[in-house]
Design an enzyme around this catalytic site. Structure first.
Site, PDB file in Angstrom:
ATOM      1  N   ARG A  69      -0.699  -2.507  -6.314  1.00  0.00           N
ATOM      2  CA  ARG A  69      -0.695  -3.570  -5.227  1.00  0.00           C
ATOM      3  C   ARG A  69      -1.744  -4.689  -5.876  1.00  0.00           C
ATOM      4  O   ARG A  69      -1.379  -5.934  -5.905  1.00  0.00           O
ATOM      5  CB  ARG A  69      -1.226  -3.188  -3.992  1.00  0.00           C
ATOM      6  CG  ARG A  69      -1.787  -4.224  -2.975  1.00  0.00           C
ATOM      7  CD  ARG A  69      -2.045  -3.655  -1.570  1.00  0.00           C
ATOM      8  NE  ARG A  69      -2.707  -4.401  -0.671  1.00  0.00           N
ATOM      9  CZ  ARG A  69      -1.874  -5.291   0.131  1.00  0.00           C
ATOM     10  NH1 ARG A  69      -0.771  -5.065   0.296  1.00  0.00           N
ATOM     11  NH2 ARG A  69      -2.936  -5.843   1.035  1.00  0.00           N
ATOM     12  N   HIS A 102      -2.837   2.032  -5.622  1.00  0.00           N
ATOM     13  CA  HIS A 102      -3.508   0.996  -5.061  1.00  0.00           C
ATOM     14  C   HIS A 102      -3.472  -0.121  -6.205  1.00  0.00           C
ATOM     15  O   HIS A 102      -3.548  -1.315  -5.966  1.00  0.00           O
ATOM     16  CB  HIS A 102      -4.850   0.962  -4.368  1.00  0.00           C
ATOM     17  CG  HIS A 102      -4.675  -0.104  -3.208  1.00  0.00           C
ATOM     18  ND1 HIS A 102      -4.171  -0.175  -1.927  1.00  0.00           N
ATOM     19  CD2 HIS A 102      -5.603  -1.244  -2.945  1.00  0.00           C
ATOM     20  CE1 HIS A 102      -4.629  -1.000  -1.258  1.00  0.00           C
ATOM     21  NE2 HIS A 102      -5.465  -1.951  -1.764  1.00  0.00           N
ATOM     22  N   TYR A 127      -8.814 -12.067  -7.029  1.00  0.00           N
ATOM     23  CA  TYR A 127      -7.827 -11.608  -7.968  1.00  0.00           C
ATOM     24  C   TYR A 127      -7.849 -12.936  -9.114  1.00  0.00           C
ATOM     25  O   TYR A 127      -7.445 -12.860 -10.359  1.00  0.00           O
ATOM     26  CB  TYR A 127      -6.366 -11.534  -7.693  1.00  0.00           C
ATOM     27  CG  TYR A 127      -6.447 -10.375  -6.555  1.00  0.00           C
ATOM     28  CD1 TYR A 127      -6.264  -9.202  -7.372  1.00  0.00           C
ATOM     29  CD2 TYR A 127      -5.959 -10.540  -5.415  1.00  0.00           C
ATOM     30  CE1 TYR A 127      -6.011  -8.141  -6.629  1.00  0.00           C
ATOM     31  CE2 TYR A 127      -5.794  -9.385  -4.632  1.00  0.00           C
ATOM     32  CZ  TYR A 127      -6.039  -8.087  -4.992  1.00  0.00           C
ATOM     33  OH  TYR A 127      -5.943  -6.949  -4.376  1.00  0.00           O
ATOM     34  N   ARG A 185       0.765  -1.210   0.069  1.00  0.00           N
ATOM     35  CA  ARG A 185      -0.099   0.125  -0.185  1.00  0.00           C
ATOM     36  C   ARG A 185       0.861   1.109  -0.061  1.00  0.00           C
ATOM     37  O   ARG A 185       2.301   1.077   0.615  1.00  0.00           O
ATOM     38  CB  ARG A 185      -0.843  -0.013   0.992  1.00  0.00           C
ATOM     39  CG  ARG A 185      -1.818  -1.190   1.433  1.00  0.00           C
ATOM     40  CD  ARG A 185      -2.515  -1.109   2.609  1.00  0.00           C
ATOM     41  NE  ARG A 185      -3.587  -2.312   2.925  1.00  0.00           N
ATOM     42  CZ  ARG A 185      -3.217  -3.574   3.275  1.00  0.00           C
ATOM     43  NH1 ARG A 185      -2.018  -3.597   3.774  1.00  0.00           N
ATOM     44  NH2 ARG A 185      -3.953  -4.520   3.400  1.00  0.00           N
ATOM     45  N   HIS A 202      -3.321 -10.557   3.904  1.00  0.00           N
ATOM     46  CA  HIS A 202      -4.855 -10.711   4.038  1.00  0.00           C
ATOM     47  C   HIS A 202      -5.108 -11.633   5.223  1.00  0.00           C
ATOM     48  O   HIS A 202      -4.470 -12.841   5.060  1.00  0.00           O
ATOM     49  CB  HIS A 202      -5.362 -11.310   2.559  1.00  0.00           C
ATOM     50  CG  HIS A 202      -5.628 -10.156   1.723  1.00  0.00           C
ATOM     51  ND1 HIS A 202      -5.655 -10.623   0.193  1.00  0.00           N
ATOM     52  CD2 HIS A 202      -5.427  -8.652   1.823  1.00  0.00           C
ATOM     53  CE1 HIS A 202      -5.532  -9.447  -0.385  1.00  0.00           C
ATOM     54  NE2 HIS A 202      -5.476  -8.477   0.259  1.00  0.00           N
ATOM     55  N   LYS A 219      -2.195  -2.231   8.210  1.00  0.00           N
ATOM     56  CA  LYS A 219      -3.525  -2.236   8.460  1.00  0.00           C
ATOM     57  C   LYS A 219      -3.921  -3.293   9.546  1.00  0.00           C
ATOM     58  O   LYS A 219      -3.209  -4.121   9.568  1.00  0.00           O
ATOM     59  CB  LYS A 219      -4.152  -2.480   7.176  1.00  0.00           C
ATOM     60  CG  LYS A 219      -5.875  -2.306   7.195  1.00  0.00           C
ATOM     61  CD  LYS A 219      -6.462  -2.535   5.719  1.00  0.00           C
ATOM     62  CE  LYS A 219      -7.845  -2.192   5.720  1.00  0.00           C
ATOM     63  NZ  LYS A 219      -8.365  -2.505   4.398  1.00  0.00           N
TER      64      LYS A 219
END
Length: 318
Positions: free
Chosen positions: A262, A259, A294, A129, A285, A154
């Site tokens: 990424r 982003h 994805y 990020r 994640h 995050k």
């Protein structure tokens, strides 16, 4: 507002979350004609959320952020839990992330220069990020392991991700520049911004080259919490402005943000045969379902299928 701020800091929330919560609570108070939230309740919260959805047309996630801020205030600060609000948030439909092809990434990178080019290359090459990229400190870089340590990302998570050997030269050059900035600041008695608690525990840590940012800001500022003069990292708007110009010069008409790189990292890793659980770990994640989005971008969700048009016999110059 001060008691809310103290409660947020007591719980170790990020400064970004603090700003968001205080901003939403301030808007809620003004929406209700500056009444004290203690005198308000479920109905007023519901009216405010409805106003955001109907009049302001905010996105679903924005609506959720406002709700989280108000629930925090009533539950943790005022000790008046809202309970069942009876309000249904708008459902968010699945949206596929926009990705660039490898050629498009290469074209954009050619339009960038110096630190801006390296920042975008790191976001693409390491799946970062923009905040993670700019928060990199010199001790987070491991050339021996071809790795980057991402600290307090995050949800306050740490992880390790890739560092492409092709970037070693540019990273080392930026490290040398960052150390020069650090030494000049130290002569003035200042240094890189430090987490307040860590700065108190190690009062001279700001002089250590390891704590210097890889992308230091061009100016010093007062730390928002400790109020000590320091040098923070580069502001994300610097990278965003450079990227916007580069995308325009590259002749790309997609809506490209930081982003996007990424997203492109994850998609290209999967298309090159990398295991989805590995990509999940590299991206940080919690749930593999987040990473599975994805596979839809790749079309792998429909593996083995083909367009029916391909089976027709017709003029290919259509």
């Amino acid at each position: 507002m001060k008691s809310i701020q103290n409660e947020i800091r007591l719980r170790g929330y990020s400064y970004k979350t603090e700003k968001s919560y205080l901003g939403w609570i301030r808007q809620f108070i003004y929406f209700n004609n500056k009444q004290h939230p203690q005198n308000l309740g479920t109905e007023e919260v519901k009216s405010f959320l409805t106003f955001l959805a109907v009049d302001r047309h905010v996105a679903v996630n924005t609506q959720k952020s406002a709700l989280n801020a108000l629930v925090f205030m009533y539950d943790k600060v005022l000790k008046q839990p809202l309970g069942e609000i009876g309000f249904t948030l708008a459902t968010k439909q699945r949206s596929l992330p926009l990705v660039l092809s490898e050629l498009e990434v290469q074209t954009v990178l050619k339009q960038l220069k110096d630190g801006n080019k390296l920042a975008v290359a790191l976001m693409y090459g390491s799946g970062l990020r923009v905040s993670e990229c700019l928060n990199l400190r010199l001790h987070d870089i491991d050339f021996d392991q071809n790795a980057l340590r991402i600290i307090n990302s995050k949800e306050n998570k740490d992880r390790v991700t890739l560092l492409s050997p092709r970037l070693f030269g540019a990273v080392r050059q930026l490290i040398e520049q960052a150390i020069v900035v650090q030494k000049n600041d130290n002569l003035l008695g200042i240094g890189s911004s430090m987490p307040p608690a860590l700065g108190r525990k190690y009062p001279n840590a700001f002089r250590s080259p390891g704590w210097a940012f890889l992308f230091p800001s061009t100016t010093t500022c007062l730390h928002p919490i400790s109020k000590i003069e320091c040098r923070h990292h580069l502001h994300p708007s610097v990278i965003r402005k450079a990227l916007k110009l580069a995308v325009s010069q590259a002749g790309i008409f997609k809506r490209v943000t930081c982003h996007t790189f990424r997203h492109s990292f994850a998609t290209h890793m999967l298309s090159n045969g990398t295991d989805i659980r590995t990509v999940q770990d590299l991206l940080g994640h919690n749930d593999v379902k987040t990473t599975q989005i994805y596979t839809h971008v790749l079309g792998q969700h429909y593996a083995g299928t083909d367009s029916p048009l391909n089976r027709l016999d017709f003029d290919e110059d259509i």
